[in-house]
Motif scaffolding. Structure first.
Motif: not given
Length: 104
Positions: A33-39, A43-45
């Protein structure tokens, strides 16, 4: 609290059969969840396939994360995770055949 019931989906563990257990993940839910919040939004899918691995879609992946979080949070609570294959119209409440997408 008498009971805490988390409604998940049978598809959170696809492909294959689903046992009545919470499955481990190759990443801790909080880290994901922390990683996804920083993307960055632009960014390409293509990163999606890398993250999902055997999950059928992001919905199934997010349900898997939720199950792991519920399992941890419910350590001292009467927790149950229910994985229906599909959710359909109500049998009796609020009226027979009702569902949220039905127009009046």
């Amino acid at each position: 609290v008498k009971a805490f019931v988390h409604v998940s989906t049978a598809f959170s563990m696809a492909p294959g059969s689903v046992d009545e257990k919470v499955y481990p993940m190759d990443v801790e839910p909080e880290d994901a969840l922390e990683f996804f919040a920083k993307i960055p939004a632009d960014w390409n899918t293509s990163i999606t396939k890398l993250i999902l691995k055997d999950k059928i879609n992001t919905y199934a992946y997010s349900k898997h994360i939720a199950e792991r979080l519920v399992e941890r949070a419910g350590n001292n609570l009467p927790v149950s995770i229910v994985r229906p294959g599909g959710i359909t119209s109500g049998m009796t409440e609020p009226l027979p055949g009702w569902n949220e997408t039905q127009s009046s």
